[in-house]
Design a protein around this motif. Sequence first.
Motif, PDB file in Angstrom:
ATOM      1  N   ARG A   1       0.838  -1.207   0.000  1.00  0.00           N
ATOM      2  CA  ARG A   1       0.000   0.000   0.000  1.00  0.00           C
ATOM      3  C   ARG A   1       0.876   1.262   0.000  1.00  0.00           C
ATOM      4  NH1 ARG A   1      -5.241   1.125   3.907  1.00  0.00           N
ATOM      5  NH2 ARG A   1      -5.619   3.266   3.194  1.00  0.00           N
ATOM      6  N   GLU A   2       1.953   1.228   0.770  1.00  0.00           N
ATOM      7  CA  GLU A   2       2.861   2.375   0.794  1.00  0.00           C
ATOM      8  C   GLU A   2       3.485   2.601  -0.584  1.00  0.00           C
ATOM      9  OE1 GLU A   2       6.505   3.805   3.657  1.00  0.00           O
ATOM     10  OE2 GLU A   2       6.591   1.781   2.813  1.00  0.00           O
ATOM     11  N   GLU A   3       3.886   1.509  -1.230  1.00  0.00           N
ATOM     12  CA  GLU A   3       4.489   1.614  -2.565  1.00  0.00           C
ATOM     13  C   GLU A   3       3.518   2.251  -3.555  1.00  0.00           C
ATOM     14  OE1 GLU A   3       5.533  -1.535  -6.134  1.00  0.00           O
ATOM     15  OE2 GLU A   3       5.742  -2.195  -4.037  1.00  0.00           O
ATOM     16  N   ILE A   4       2.251   1.844  -3.505  1.00  0.00           N
ATOM     17  CA  ILE A   4       1.245   2.404  -4.415  1.00  0.00           C
ATOM     18  C   ILE A   4       0.985   3.871  -4.089  1.00  0.00           C
ATOM     19  CG2 ILE A   4      -1.179   2.236  -5.110  1.00  0.00           C
ATOM     20  CD1 ILE A   4      -0.949  -0.795  -4.770  1.00  0.00           C
ATOM     21  N   ASN A   5       0.967   4.210  -2.808  1.00  0.00           N
ATOM     22  CA  ASN A   5       0.744   5.606  -2.424  1.00  0.00           C
ATOM     23  C   ASN A   5       1.844   6.525  -2.953  1.00  0.00           C
ATOM     24  OD1 ASN A   5      -1.620   5.033  -1.095  1.00  0.00           O
ATOM     25  ND2 ASN A   5      -0.702   4.947   0.943  1.00  0.00           N
ATOM     26  N   TYR A   6       3.086   6.045  -2.874  1.00  0.00           N
ATOM     27  CA  TYR A   6       4.200   6.851  -3.399  1.00  0.00           C
ATOM     28  C   TYR A   6       4.015   7.116  -4.899  1.00  0.00           C
ATOM     29  CZ  TYR A   6       7.147   6.675   0.791  1.00  0.00           C
ATOM     30  OH  TYR A   6       7.662   6.844   2.049  1.00  0.00           O
ATOM     31  N   GLU A   7       3.587   6.068  -5.615  1.00  0.00           N
ATOM     32  CA  GLU A   7       3.425   6.222  -7.065  1.00  0.00           C
ATOM     33  C   GLU A   7       2.249   7.149  -7.397  1.00  0.00           C
ATOM     34  OE1 GLU A   7       4.232   5.984 -11.019  1.00  0.00           O
ATOM     35  OE2 GLU A   7       5.475   5.358  -9.305  1.00  0.00           O
ATOM     36  N   ILE A   8       1.168   7.074  -6.635  1.00  0.00           N
ATOM     37  CA  ILE A   8       0.028   7.972  -6.859  1.00  0.00           C
ATOM     38  C   ILE A   8       0.464   9.423  -6.668  1.00  0.00           C
ATOM     39  CG2 ILE A   8      -2.192   8.698  -5.885  1.00  0.00           C
ATOM     40  CD1 ILE A   8      -2.789   5.741  -5.351  1.00  0.00           C
ATOM     41  N   GLU A   9       1.245   9.658  -5.611  1.00  0.00           N
ATOM     42  CA  GLU A   9       1.724  11.017  -5.362  1.00  0.00           C
ATOM     43  C   GLU A   9       2.616  11.487  -6.503  1.00  0.00           C
ATOM     44  OE1 GLU A   9       3.507  13.555  -1.583  1.00  0.00           O
ATOM     45  OE2 GLU A   9       3.980  11.416  -1.760  1.00  0.00           O
ATOM     46  N   ALA A  10       3.454  10.583  -7.032  1.00  0.00           N
ATOM     47  CA  ALA A  10       4.346  10.951  -8.134  1.00  0.00           C
ATOM     48  C   ALA A  10       3.548  11.244  -9.402  1.00  0.00           C
ATOM     49  CB  ALA A  10       5.342   9.822  -8.385  1.00  0.00           C
ATOM     50  N   ILE A  11       2.480  10.469  -9.657  1.00  0.00           N
ATOM     51  CA  ILE A  11       1.633  10.702 -10.846  1.00  0.00           C
ATOM     52  C   ILE A  11       0.986  12.081 -10.781  1.00  0.00           C
ATOM     53  CG2 ILE A  11      -0.501   9.950 -11.982  1.00  0.00           C
ATOM     54  CD1 ILE A  11       0.303   7.058 -11.241  1.00  0.00           C
ATOM     55  N   ILE A  12       0.443  12.420  -9.621  1.00  0.00           N
ATOM     56  CA  ILE A  12      -0.202  13.728  -9.457  1.00  0.00           C
ATOM     57  C   ILE A  12       0.805  14.856  -9.675  1.00  0.00           C
ATOM     58  CG2 ILE A  12      -1.300  15.237  -7.742  1.00  0.00           C
ATOM     59  CD1 ILE A  12      -2.619  12.708  -6.575  1.00  0.00           C
ATOM     60  N   ALA A  13       2.016  14.676  -9.157  1.00  0.00           N
ATOM     61  CA  ALA A  13       3.052  15.707  -9.328  1.00  0.00           C
ATOM     62  C   ALA A  13       3.481  15.832 -10.785  1.00  0.00           C
ATOM     63  CB  ALA A  13       4.249  15.375  -8.442  1.00  0.00           C
ATOM     64  N   ARG A  14       3.562  14.723 -11.516  1.00  0.00           N
ATOM     65  CA  ARG A  14       3.990  14.751 -12.920  1.00  0.00           C
ATOM     66  C   ARG A  14       3.001  15.522 -13.800  1.00  0.00           C
ATOM     67  NH1 ARG A  14       5.774   9.306 -12.198  1.00  0.00           N
ATOM     68  NH2 ARG A  14       3.837   8.503 -13.133  1.00  0.00           N
ATOM     69  N   HIS A  15       1.735  15.471 -13.422  1.00  0.00           N
ATOM     70  CA  HIS A  15       0.724  16.156 -14.244  1.00  0.00           C
ATOM     71  C   HIS A  15       0.436  17.562 -13.743  1.00  0.00           C
ATOM     72  CE1 HIS A  15      -0.353  12.792 -16.870  1.00  0.00           C
ATOM     73  NE2 HIS A  15      -0.147  12.007 -15.809  1.00  0.00           N
ATOM     74  N   GLY A  16       1.244  18.066 -12.827  1.00  0.00           N
ATOM     75  CA  GLY A  16       1.132  19.442 -12.387  1.00  0.00           C
ATOM     76  C   GLY A  16      -0.059  19.734 -11.505  1.00  0.00           C
ATOM     77  N   ALA A  17      -0.695  18.694 -10.936  1.00  0.00           N
ATOM     78  CA  ALA A  17      -1.838  18.905 -10.042  1.00  0.00           C
ATOM     79  C   ALA A  17      -1.324  19.073  -8.617  1.00  0.00           C
ATOM     80  CB  ALA A  17      -2.819  17.737 -10.131  1.00  0.00           C
ATOM     81  N   ALA A  18      -2.210  19.528  -7.737  1.00  0.00           N
ATOM     82  CA  ALA A  18      -1.820  19.758  -6.340  1.00  0.00           C
ATOM     83  C   ALA A  18      -2.934  19.281  -5.407  1.00  0.00           C
ATOM     84  CB  ALA A  18      -1.526  21.233  -6.102  1.00  0.00           C
ATOM     85  N   PHE A  19      -2.548  18.863  -4.239  1.00  0.00           N
ATOM     86  CA  PHE A  19      -3.517  18.409  -3.241  1.00  0.00           C
ATOM     87  C   PHE A  19      -4.219  19.594  -2.608  1.00  0.00           C
ATOM     88  CE2 PHE A  19      -0.487  14.872  -3.358  1.00  0.00           C
ATOM     89  CZ  PHE A  19      -1.354  13.798  -3.501  1.00  0.00           C
ATOM     90  N   ALA A  20      -5.511  19.417  -2.367  1.00  0.00           N
ATOM     91  CA  ALA A  20      -6.285  20.446  -1.677  1.00  0.00           C
ATOM     92  C   ALA A  20      -6.264  20.167  -0.186  1.00  0.00           C
ATOM     93  CB  ALA A  20      -7.728  20.449  -2.187  1.00  0.00           C
ATOM     94  N   HIS A  21      -6.475  21.264   0.592  1.00  0.00           N
ATOM     95  CA  HIS A  21      -6.499  21.139   2.040  1.00  0.00           C
ATOM     96  C   HIS A  21      -7.843  21.616   2.559  1.00  0.00           C
ATOM     97  CE1 HIS A  21      -2.189  20.396   1.966  1.00  0.00           C
ATOM     98  NE2 HIS A  21      -2.032  21.494   1.241  1.00  0.00           N
ATOM     99  N   PRO A  22      -8.365  20.997   3.608  1.00  0.00           N
ATOM    100  CA  PRO A  22      -9.584  21.520   4.240  1.00  0.00           C
ATOM    101  C   PRO A  22      -9.330  22.941   4.720  1.00  0.00           C
ATOM    102  CG  PRO A  22      -9.084  19.322   5.029  1.00  0.00           C
ATOM    103  CD  PRO A  22      -7.903  19.765   4.218  1.00  0.00           C
ATOM    104  N   PRO A  23     -10.390  23.801   4.766  1.00  0.00           N
ATOM    105  CA  PRO A  23     -10.202  25.207   5.141  1.00  0.00           C
ATOM    106  C   PRO A  23      -9.501  25.411   6.468  1.00  0.00           C
ATOM    107  CG  PRO A  23     -12.427  24.812   4.319  1.00  0.00           C
ATOM    108  CD  PRO A  23     -11.774  23.474   4.440  1.00  0.00           C
ATOM    109  N   PHE A  24      -9.846  24.618   7.487  1.00  0.00           N
ATOM    110  CA  PHE A  24      -9.216  24.834   8.794  1.00  0.00           C
ATOM    111  C   PHE A  24      -7.734  24.504   8.759  1.00  0.00           C
ATOM    112  CE2 PHE A  24      -8.526  20.478  10.181  1.00  0.00           C
ATOM    113  CZ  PHE A  24      -9.411  19.760   9.398  1.00  0.00           C
ATOM    114  N   LEU A  25      -7.376  23.440   7.956  1.00  0.00           N
ATOM    115  CA  LEU A  25      -5.960  23.069   7.849  1.00  0.00           C
ATOM    116  C   LEU A  25      -5.214  24.101   7.012  1.00  0.00           C
ATOM    117  CD1 LEU A  25      -3.678  21.109   8.409  1.00  0.00           C
ATOM    118  CD2 LEU A  25      -4.406  19.786   6.418  1.00  0.00           C
ATOM    119  N   TYR A  26      -5.881  24.569   5.936  1.00  0.00           N
ATOM    120  CA  TYR A  26      -5.234  25.543   5.064  1.00  0.00           C
ATOM    121  C   TYR A  26      -4.976  26.835   5.826  1.00  0.00           C
ATOM    122  CZ  TYR A  26      -4.371  28.512   1.015  1.00  0.00           C
ATOM    123  OH  TYR A  26      -3.813  29.376   0.125  1.00  0.00           O
TER     124      TYR A  26
END
Length: 369
Positions: free
Chosen positions: A339-364
């Motif tokens: 699961r950790e290995e897949i999570n790393y790859e998902i994060e890398a895919i999102i970064a390669r396509h120039g997308a960014a993670f959103a944060h909940p308002p209180f965290l942001y």
Amino acid sequence: MKEQVADFLRLEFLSNTMQQFLVFLGIMLAGFLFKTVVSKLLSEILFSVVVKRFSKDVTKEEFKRLLVTPLEFLSFLVFFYIAFDQLTYPEQLGLPAKDEIGLKRILQRIYGIFLISSITWVVMRLLDFFGMFFSKRAAKTLSKLDDQLVPFFVDFTKVIVVIIGFFVILGTVFHVNVAGLVAGLGVGGLALAFAAKESLENLLASFTIFLDHPFVVGDLVQVGEITGTIEKIGFRSTRIRTIEKSYVTLPNKSMIDKPLDNLTLRTFRRVTFEVMLTYATTPEQMRAVCQEIQAYIDHHPRTNEDGQVRFYRLGPHSKDIRIFYFINTIEWEEYMKIREEINYEIEAIIARHGAAFAHPPFLYGSLQG
């Protein structure tokens, strides 16, 4: 000199000669000093007579380790009885006869209780030895059923031995009519059943476990909030080694009353979670991210092709992707590693396509502050 020694030995105190007192002290000292030697000798004899043919699976040292302590206690009781039998109880102490109620009779009954209890202790240690022997034999077989049957029947037999020892004490020490008492239990059986209601429920639950086989020793199960591996199924409770390596003992009634998920019977472990991307992510980026994550999960050697990656919601603060797939393992450590290995790859895919993670308002807000 000899005459002085003889005169000293003939001296009387409390109706006993000094010779009797010296014999008494000598036997007590011998019992204290040689109880370990006697117990080891008795364990040698028992091993050679009773269990020598089992020596391939259980060693003599293991047998002695179980039997030495109870045999020490038993041998000391024998020396104790022989020593006190050398003494004459003086009439001036006012001790009644053996068949009359008094201090002497009470002491004899206490001794009888200790003697029978020590014999029961020896028998129970022998049962532990045979349980150890059959457990080692069961570990060599492919079936896990015998692994859980052995400790169950050992514990069950111990209960029977204790009950028999109790009735022997009643019959031999207190001269109770055991046959009449057992017959009379039918009258008080209902009250006894109510008093032991919980124990009886757990006992019946243990038989249900053995008959239905919802799990066996070694299975990974989830009972309520507890997840762990079954280590032992007794006649009253089941012991579970949790993922956090703690040791939990649950009554057997709880094991069949609560929803139980046998994780070992799964062929796959499910993973499901959401990925939240910012509203700055374009439709083309969303489509590319979803397609590449889907392809990666489908072609991963440890997942099946039932995984789904979908852009399924426009949330109040993010564009949400739902990821769902199965990992073909039941081992917790391996599951977490994949699961950790897949999570790393998902994060890398999102970064390669120039997308960014959103944060909940209180965290942001806290990150900005």
